[in-house]
Enzyme design. Sequence first.
Site, PDB file in Angstrom:
ATOM      1  N   GLY A  69       0.502  -1.518   0.048  1.00  0.00           N
ATOM      2  CA  GLY A  69      -0.014  -0.328   0.241  1.00  0.00           C
ATOM      3  C   GLY A  69       0.917   1.070  -0.424  1.00  0.00           C
ATOM      4  O   GLY A  69       0.190   2.510   0.261  1.00  0.00           O
ATOM      5  N   ARG A  70       1.991   0.845   0.149  1.00  0.00           N
ATOM      6  CA  ARG A  70       2.954   2.599   0.410  1.00  0.00           C
ATOM      7  C   ARG A  70       4.488   2.001   0.062  1.00  0.00           C
ATOM      8  O   ARG A  70       5.311   2.454   0.290  1.00  0.00           O
ATOM      9  CB  ARG A  70       3.221   2.758   1.803  1.00  0.00           C
ATOM     10  CG  ARG A  70       3.952   1.617   2.483  1.00  0.00           C
ATOM     11  CD  ARG A  70       4.239   2.281   4.129  1.00  0.00           C
ATOM     12  NE  ARG A  70       3.672   1.034   4.575  1.00  0.00           N
ATOM     13  CZ  ARG A  70       4.244   1.390   6.186  1.00  0.00           C
ATOM     14  NH1 ARG A  70       4.629   2.105   6.346  1.00  0.00           N
ATOM     15  NH2 ARG A  70       3.856   0.041   6.893  1.00  0.00           N
ATOM     16  N   ASP A 108      -2.180   7.090   2.317  1.00  0.00           N
ATOM     17  CA  ASP A 108      -1.575   7.682   1.392  1.00  0.00           C
ATOM     18  C   ASP A 108      -0.441   7.632   1.274  1.00  0.00           C
ATOM     19  O   ASP A 108       0.150   8.256   0.429  1.00  0.00           O
ATOM     20  CB  ASP A 108      -0.895   9.103   2.970  1.00  0.00           C
ATOM     21  CG  ASP A 108       0.199   9.203   4.171  1.00  0.00           C
ATOM     22  OD1 ASP A 108      -0.091   8.038   3.869  1.00  0.00           O
ATOM     23  OD2 ASP A 108       0.802  10.164   4.172  1.00  0.00           O
ATOM     24  N   ARG A 117      14.751  -0.539  -0.047  1.00  0.00           N
ATOM     25  CA  ARG A 117      14.945  -1.761   0.676  1.00  0.00           C
ATOM     26  C   ARG A 117      15.090  -3.043  -0.004  1.00  0.00           C
ATOM     27  O   ARG A 117      14.882  -3.205  -1.189  1.00  0.00           O
ATOM     28  CB  ARG A 117      13.214  -2.445   1.313  1.00  0.00           C
ATOM     29  CG  ARG A 117      13.373  -3.935   2.464  1.00  0.00           C
ATOM     30  CD  ARG A 117      11.646  -3.917   3.683  1.00  0.00           C
ATOM     31  NE  ARG A 117      11.143  -3.846   2.640  1.00  0.00           N
ATOM     32  CZ  ARG A 117       9.893  -3.744   3.653  1.00  0.00           C
ATOM     33  NH1 ARG A 117       9.336  -3.530   4.976  1.00  0.00           N
ATOM     34  NH2 ARG A 117       8.182  -4.886   3.343  1.00  0.00           N
ATOM     35  N   ASP A 149       1.447 -11.718   7.533  1.00  0.00           N
ATOM     36  CA  ASP A 149       1.247 -10.193   6.314  1.00  0.00           C
ATOM     37  C   ASP A 149       3.082  -9.698   6.287  1.00  0.00           C
ATOM     38  O   ASP A 149       3.600  -9.546   5.560  1.00  0.00           O
ATOM     39  CB  ASP A 149       0.723  -9.479   6.211  1.00  0.00           C
ATOM     40  CG  ASP A 149      -0.155  -8.780   7.180  1.00  0.00           C
ATOM     41  OD1 ASP A 149      -0.552  -8.624   7.816  1.00  0.00           O
ATOM     42  OD2 ASP A 149       0.391  -7.678   7.043  1.00  0.00           O
ATOM     43  N   ASN A 150       3.589 -10.294   7.747  1.00  0.00           N
ATOM     44  CA  ASN A 150       4.987 -10.140   8.199  1.00  0.00           C
ATOM     45  C   ASN A 150       5.551 -10.957   8.747  1.00  0.00           C
ATOM     46  O   ASN A 150       6.510 -10.567   9.067  1.00  0.00           O
ATOM     47  CB  ASN A 150       4.489  -8.440   9.091  1.00  0.00           C
ATOM     48  CG  ASN A 150       3.668  -7.264   9.030  1.00  0.00           C
ATOM     49  OD1 ASN A 150       3.857  -6.954   8.100  1.00  0.00           O
ATOM     50  ND2 ASN A 150       2.954  -6.974  10.107  1.00  0.00           N
ATOM     51  N   ASP A 171       9.158  -5.834   8.174  1.00  0.00           N
ATOM     52  CA  ASP A 171       8.724  -4.634   8.752  1.00  0.00           C
ATOM     53  C   ASP A 171       8.795  -5.032   9.864  1.00  0.00           C
ATOM     54  O   ASP A 171       8.122  -4.600  10.798  1.00  0.00           O
ATOM     55  CB  ASP A 171       7.561  -5.329   8.323  1.00  0.00           C
ATOM     56  CG  ASP A 171       6.708  -5.434   7.278  1.00  0.00           C
ATOM     57  OD1 ASP A 171       7.160  -4.386   6.071  1.00  0.00           O
ATOM     58  OD2 ASP A 171       5.741  -5.570   6.398  1.00  0.00           O
TER      59      ASP A 171
HETATM   60  P1  AMP Z   1       2.076  -3.213   8.381  1.00  0.00           P
HETATM   61  O1  AMP Z   1       1.605  -3.997   9.028  1.00  0.00           O
HETATM   62  O2  AMP Z   1       2.989  -2.257   8.713  1.00  0.00           O
HETATM   63  O3  AMP Z   1       2.997  -3.706   7.725  1.00  0.00           O
HETATM   64  O4  AMP Z   1       0.898  -3.005   7.704  1.00  0.00           O
HETATM   65  C1  AMP Z   1       0.371  -3.492   6.593  1.00  0.00           C
HETATM   66  C2  AMP Z   1      -0.850  -3.029   5.624  1.00  0.00           C
HETATM   67  O5  AMP Z   1      -1.216  -1.652   5.274  1.00  0.00           O
HETATM   68  C3  AMP Z   1       0.062  -3.067   4.501  1.00  0.00           C
HETATM   69  O6  AMP Z   1      -0.668  -3.644   3.694  1.00  0.00           O
HETATM   70  C4  AMP Z   1       0.717  -2.179   4.394  1.00  0.00           C
HETATM   71  O7  AMP Z   1       0.862  -1.929   2.470  1.00  0.00           O
HETATM   72  C5  AMP Z   1      -0.533  -0.943   4.503  1.00  0.00           C
HETATM   73  N1  AMP Z   1      -0.257   0.151   4.938  1.00  0.00           N
HETATM   74  C6  AMP Z   1       0.574   1.383   5.657  1.00  0.00           C
HETATM   75  N2  AMP Z   1       0.875   2.474   5.937  1.00  0.00           N
HETATM   76  C7  AMP Z   1       0.461   2.636   4.731  1.00  0.00           C
HETATM   77  C8  AMP Z   1      -0.179   3.832   3.996  1.00  0.00           C
HETATM   78  N3  AMP Z   1       0.514   4.658   4.192  1.00  0.00           N
HETATM   79  N4  AMP Z   1      -0.543   4.027   3.402  1.00  0.00           N
HETATM   80  C9  AMP Z   1      -1.090   3.238   2.812  1.00  0.00           C
HETATM   81  N5  AMP Z   1      -0.989   1.086   2.662  1.00  0.00           N
HETATM   82  C10 AMP Z   1       0.008   1.854   4.400  1.00  0.00           C
HETATM   83 MG    MG Z   2       3.969  -5.155   6.483  1.00  0.00          MG
END
Ligand code: AMP
Ligand code: MG
Length: 474
Positions: A90-91, A123, A174, A246-247, A256
Site C-alpha cells: 500500500g506504500r 496515503d 529496502r 503478512d509480516n 516490517d
Molecule cells: P504493516 O502492518 O505496517 O506491515 O502494514 C499493513 C498494511 O497496511 C500493508 O498492506 C501496508 O501496505 C498498508 N499500509 C501501511 N501504511 C500505509 C500507508 N501510509 N499508506 C497505504 N498503505 C499503508
Molecule cells: Mg507489513
Amino acid sequence: MSLALPFDNSYGRLPNRFYTRMAPAPVALPAMLALNVPLAGRLGIDADALATPEGVSVLAGNAVPDGADPLAQVYAGHQFGGWSPQLGDGRAILLGEIVAPDGARFDIQLKGSGRTPYSRMGDGRAWLGPVLREYIVSEAMAALGVPTTRALAAVTTGETVFREAPLPGAVLTRVAASHIRVGTFQYFFARGDHEALDALVNHAIQRHAQGADGPLGLLNHVVERQAMLVAAWLGIGFIHGVMNTDNMTVSGETIDYGPCAFMDDFSPMRVFSSIDHQGRYAYSRQPDIAMWNLAQLATALLPLIDDVKDAQAAVDRFPALFRDAWLTVFRAKLGLQAADEGDEELILALLDAMAKGKADFTNTFRSLGTLKARDAFSDPELYDAWENSWKERLGKESAVPDDRAGTMHAANPALIPRNHRIEQAIQAAVAGDLSPFRHLSAALLAPYSDQGEFADLANPPTESEVVCQTFCGT
Ligand code: AMP
Ligand code: MG
C-alpha cells in the site's frame, strides 16, 4: 557516472494477478539522507552512482532505472488473528530484482513511494521516523547476525506527510531475499486459485529452498527457518511487535520493522506496540505466534498437499526445532559449548532472576563473561544464587577455552539499538540534525565490539528517557 543496476525480474514473470504493474509516484524535492555504501558494494551497485542526482532520483521514485519492472505486490493476511482477505503493497513499490556478483538475488523495494490499488485509506507515504527506525534496526540486525531485510538508502522527499502532526516525508530503499509472505500464499488459497498457488510454490522454492520437494518440502524449510529466526530474536531481546502473517517471510528474514523494539530491563511479557492491547506479540509469545502463522501457511498449501497429516506433521516439528535453536543460542550466551540436560533449567533460572531483578537484558549477558553481571540486578543476591549453579555447570565442560570472556562476547552484543536512542535520533533528524542517527548507525556496525567512543549507547535509559510505546510505521 551512470547508474547501472543488474536487474532480472522473476516476480514480474509470474501471472498478472500477483501484482499491479505501476511506477512509484514522484516526490517534490528528493535529497539523500543515508546511503549504505557497504551494502551497495555487496550488491554490486556503484555507490558513487547512487549518490548522484540521477541515483537520488531513482531512490526517491522520481526516475525508473533501466531494467526495472516496478510493481505493487498483492497479499492477504491475519492481522492480530483477524483475517484480511486483501492487503498488499500500500506504500511500497518493488522496482525489481537484482543479481549480485555472487549470484544471490535481491528484491529492491521503495517504501513510502505513493498510493497503489492496495493503499486502502492510507496515503502511500512514510515519514522520516519509521524510515530511520527501519534503517537503524534492520542494519543493526544484520550486524548482529540475524536474518533480515536490509536498508540500502533513505531519502527525504521535500514533502509533508500528515499524521497526528505535519511531518517530513521520506522513502526507504529496502533490500530483501524476497517479499514473499505467508500472506501471499493465503491470498491465493482464499480465492481457491490453486494454479497461482502452485506457481508461487515453485517460485519460492526456486528462490529460497532449492532442492525442496514440492509444497511440503517448502513448508518444512520455512518451519526450520522461522524456528531459527525466532530463537535469534529471543537471544537479543527483540520484540517484533506485529507478527501478522503478512509480516512473516518464507525466506526466514525479519521484515516490517514497525513497532518493534529491543528490551532494556527483562520482562518476558514485555509489549511495546501501541496497538497490541492483548499482548499477543509479547516477547515470550513469539515462538507460539510463529507456529500459529506456520499453521496458516500449511493451511494455505493444503490444496497442493496429498495428505493433511503431512502438513500437520511439518508444523508440529516447530516446537522441538525452536527449542533446539533456542538452547543453542542461550548456551552460547552462557559460554557453554557442550549440551547438558540441566541447561534449559539453568537458562530459565537466569531469565527468571533477571525479570525479578529488573536486570538489563543486553548488559546482563554482556557482563557475564567478565563476571560483572550482578551489577545489572536491582537485587544482586538474585544473581548470586544463580551464579553458583552456573559456575558448577561450567565445571562440567570438558574443553575450557583460553578466552571464555572473548567467546561469550561473540554471543552477547555490547550494543543494540535501544529504543530511547532511536527516538532521540528521530527527533534530532526531524529538527535537521542527523548526527545522533549517524552516531548510532556507526556504532551498530560492530555491535559485538567494545567501542569506547560509543559507550554512551550501552547505557539503559534513565527514568525520563524510557520509551514505553512504539507505533506502526503508518
Ligand atoms: P504493516 O502492518 O505496517 O506491515 O502494514 C499493513 C498494511 O497496511 C500493508 O498492506 C501496508 O501496505 C498498508 N499500509 C501501511 N501504511 C500505509 C500507508 N501510509 N499508506 C497505504 N498503505 C499503508
Ligand atoms: Mg507489513
